[in-house]
Design a protein around this motif. Structure first.
Motif, PDB file in Angstrom:
ATOM      1  N   HIS A  14      69.067 -94.404 -40.398  1.00 11.20           N
ATOM      2  CA  HIS A  14      67.876 -93.621 -40.089  1.00 11.20           C
ATOM      3  C   HIS A  14      68.033 -92.187 -40.595  1.00 11.20           C
ATOM      4  O   HIS A  14      69.143 -91.703 -40.809  1.00 11.20           O
ATOM      5  CB  HIS A  14      67.619 -93.634 -38.580  1.00 11.20           C
ATOM      6  N   CYS A  15      66.895 -91.542 -40.769  1.00 12.14           N
ATOM      7  CA  CYS A  15      66.876 -90.201 -41.358  1.00 12.14           C
ATOM      8  C   CYS A  15      67.794 -89.221 -40.642  1.00 12.14           C
ATOM      9  O   CYS A  15      68.459 -88.390 -41.281  1.00 12.14           O
ATOM     10  CB  CYS A  15      65.452 -89.656 -41.374  1.00 12.14           C
ATOM     11  N   ASN A  16      67.858 -89.292 -39.327  1.00  9.11           N
ATOM     12  CA  ASN A  16      68.655 -88.309 -38.590  1.00  9.11           C
ATOM     13  C   ASN A  16      70.155 -88.473 -38.797  1.00  9.11           C
ATOM     14  O   ASN A  16      70.936 -87.596 -38.447  1.00  9.11           O
ATOM     15  CB  ASN A  16      68.314 -88.360 -37.100  1.00  9.11           C
ATOM     16  N   LYS A  17      70.586 -89.587 -39.389  1.00  9.75           N
ATOM     17  CA  LYS A  17      72.010 -89.817 -39.621  1.00  9.75           C
ATOM     18  C   LYS A  17      72.497 -89.180 -40.922  1.00  9.75           C
ATOM     19  O   LYS A  17      73.710 -89.075 -41.133  1.00  9.75           O
ATOM     20  CB  LYS A  17      72.300 -91.326 -39.655  1.00  9.75           C
ATOM     21  N   MET A  18      71.555 -88.790 -41.801  1.00 11.90           N
ATOM     22  CA  MET A  18      71.990 -88.243 -43.083  1.00 11.90           C
ATOM     23  C   MET A  18      71.176 -87.036 -43.547  1.00 11.90           C
ATOM     24  O   MET A  18      71.426 -86.492 -44.618  1.00 11.90           O
ATOM     25  CB  MET A  18      71.933 -89.327 -44.179  1.00 11.90           C
ATOM     26  N   SER A  19      70.222 -86.572 -42.754  1.00 14.08           N
ATOM     27  CA  SER A  19      69.361 -85.466 -43.174  1.00 14.08           C
ATOM     28  C   SER A  19      70.150 -84.188 -43.465  1.00 14.08           C
ATOM     29  O   SER A  19      69.733 -83.360 -44.268  1.00 14.08           O
ATOM     30  CB  SER A  19      68.288 -85.189 -42.118  1.00 14.08           C
ATOM     31  N   ASN A  20      71.310 -84.040 -42.830  1.00 18.33           N
ATOM     32  CA  ASN A  20      72.126 -82.847 -43.075  1.00 18.33           C
ATOM     33  C   ASN A  20      72.637 -82.794 -44.515  1.00 18.33           C
ATOM     34  O   ASN A  20      72.996 -81.723 -45.008  1.00 18.33           O
ATOM     35  CB  ASN A  20      73.317 -82.807 -42.120  1.00 18.33           C
ATOM     36  N   ARG A  21      72.636 -83.900 -45.206  1.00 19.64           N
ATOM     37  CA  ARG A  21      73.134 -83.926 -46.586  1.00 19.64           C
ATOM     38  C   ARG A  21      72.048 -83.545 -47.600  1.00 19.64           C
ATOM     39  O   ARG A  21      72.376 -83.234 -48.752  1.00 19.64           O
ATOM     40  CB  ARG A  21      73.674 -85.317 -46.940  1.00 19.64           C
ATOM     41  N   ILE A  22      70.796 -83.568 -47.188  1.00 19.52           N
ATOM     42  CA  ILE A  22      69.716 -83.272 -48.134  1.00 19.52           C
ATOM     43  C   ILE A  22      68.927 -82.013 -47.760  1.00 19.52           C
ATOM     44  O   ILE A  22      68.083 -81.557 -48.533  1.00 19.52           O
ATOM     45  CB  ILE A  22      68.739 -84.470 -48.261  1.00 19.52           C
ATOM     46  N   TYR A  23      69.208 -81.452 -46.572  1.00 22.87           N
ATOM     47  CA  TYR A  23      68.572 -80.199 -46.163  1.00 22.87           C
ATOM     48  C   TYR A  23      69.618 -79.292 -45.522  1.00 22.87           C
ATOM     49  O   TYR A  23      70.360 -79.707 -44.634  1.00 22.87           O
ATOM     50  CB  TYR A  23      67.463 -80.450 -45.140  1.00 22.87           C
TER      51      TYR A  23
END
Length: 332
Positions: A206-215
Motif C-alpha cells: 500500500h502507498c503508506n508503506k513506500m511513500s517516503n521513497r517518492i516524497y
C-alpha cells in the motif's frame, strides 16, 4: 585455574542449551511428508482442490495465503496462531503489522479445512497449521511457481496475542543487517532471506508503506536515489500526495501475477518497491545472490523451496503439543 574456570562456564552453557537443541531437533524430526498417510491419505488433493476453487474466484488468494504463512511462522512459530480471533481485539491478527493481511488468505485456509473435514476419514485429523502450509505451496504453483514437497505433522497453537507480534516481523525500511538479524533469529540464513523475499514476485502493498521513497526522502532529495526515476514517477501517479494510504500497489511492476524470478531482475533496475527489497541488490554482501537468482530461475526455485521447508519448521508444535482445531479461528 582461569582456563579451567572458562572451560566450566563453557560446558555449563552447552548443558543449558542442550535441551533446547534436542527439543528443536525432536520437533522437526516428527514432521514428515507422509504424516497423514494412514489418517487422511488424500489430504493434499483435498486442499489443492479447495485452494484452486478459491483462486478461481480471486487472484488475491495467492499472495494473501503466502503472506499469511510467513506472518504466522515468524510469530510463535508455524502453529496457525495468526488464524485465531479475539473478542476483545487482542489476537496476533489485530496487531498493526498484521492488519494489512488480506482476508482471502484466512478464507482460503477456512475453506480448505472445511473441504478436508467433509471427508469422513479426515474429519478433525488435519491441523490448520498443516493446511496453511499446503495451501501456501499450492498458491505458488497456481501462479506459475515450482512445486515442492511439504513436511506435515504440525499441531495448532492455543495462544494468540497482539503483544507477541512486536518486533517479530521485518519492516519495509529495514537494511541488510536488520533483515539478516531477524531471519537468523529463526534459523534462516541470508540466502534463505533473499529467496523468501522472492515472494514479493506476486501480490501488493500500500502507498503508506513506500511513500517516503517518492516524497520528501531527505531534506535535499524528493526521491530515493536508489529508486529507478521512471519507476518513481509511475509510483507517484498511483500514490499522489494525500491519497488514501490503503491504495494497493503491485510489488512486482513487471509480472505481478506470476511467481517467477523477475523480482530479482527488477532489483537490478532499481525497481524494488521497499527499501528492504532494493537493499538486497545495493548491498555488496547480498548482490551476488540476487544476480544468481535473476539469471537462473532454477537456482531461485531450488533456494525458495529449501527456504520454505526451513521456514515451515520454525517453532512447530508436534506430538502431544497444541491441538488439532475444529475451527481454525478459535481454540477447541
Amino acid at each position: 585455574m582461569e582456563s579451567r574456570r572458562s572451560l566450566i562456564v563453557a560446558l555449563s552453557a552447552i548443558v543449558l542449551l542442550l535441551p533446547l537443541f534436542i527439543a528443536t531437533a525432536t520437533a522437526q524430526s516428527k514432521l514428515s511428508r507422509d504424516f497423514y498417510k494412514s489418517s487422511c491419505p488424500n489430504v493434499e488433493s483435498l486442499v489443492r482442490s479447495a485452494v484452486a476453487n478459491k483462486f478461481r474466484q480471486t487472484f488475491v488468494t495467492a499472495p494473501a495465503t503466502l503472506r499469511l504463512f510467513f506472518h504466522d511462522c515468524f510469530v510463535r512459530g508455524c502453529d496457525a496462531s495468526v488464524m485465531l480471533a479475539s473478542p476483545n481485539g487482542n489476537a496476533e491478527k489485530d496487531h498493526p503489522d498484521n492488519l494489512s493481511l488480506a482476508g482471502d488468505g484466512f478464507d482460503t485456509v477456512i475453506k480448505a479445512k472445511a473441504a478436508v473435514d467433509r471427508n469422513s476419514r479426515c474429519k478433525n485429523k488435519v491441523s490448520c497449521a498443516d493446511i496453511l502450509a499446503l495451501a501456501t505451496r499450492d498458491v505458488v504453483v497456481l501462479t506459475g511457481g515450482q512445486s515442492y514437497p511439504v513436511e506435515l505433522g504440525r499441531r495448532d497453537g492455543r495462544i494468540s496475542s497482539k503483544s507477541s507480534v512486536q518486533n517479530q516481523l521485518p519492516h519495509p525500511n529495514f537494511n541488510l543487517n536488520q533483515l539478516n538479524a531477524i531471519f537468523a533469529s529463526h534459523g534462516l540464513t541470508q540466502k534463505d532471506m533473499i529467496a523468501l523475499s522472492g515472494a514479493h514476485s506476486i501480490g501488493f502493498s500500500h502507498c503508506n508503506k513506500m511513500s517516503n521513497r517518492i516524497y520528501n526522502f531527505s531534506p535535499r532529495m524528493e526521491i530515493d536515489p536508489k529508486l529507478n526515476t521512471q519507476y518513481a514517477l509511475q509510483l507517484r501517479q498511483m500514490c499522489p500526495r494525500k491519497v488514501d494510504p490503503r491504495i494497493a500497489i503491485n510489488m512486482d511492476p513487471t509480472t505481478p501475477r506470476k511467481f517467477d524470478n523477475t523480482y530479482y531482475k527488477n532489483l537490478k533496475q532499481g525497481k524494488g518497491l521497499f527499501t528492504s527489497d532494493q537493499v538486497l541488490f545495493t548491498d555488496s554482501r547480498s548482490k551476488t545472490v540476487v544476480n544468481s537468482f535473476a539469471s537462473s530461475p532454477a537456482a531461485f526455485n531450488k533456494a525458495f523451496a529449501d527456504a520454505m521447508t526451513k521456514l515451515g519448521r520454525v517453532g512447530v508444535l508436534t506430538g502431544r503439543q497444541g491441538e488439532i482445531r475444529i475451527d481454525c479461528t478459535r481454540p477447541n
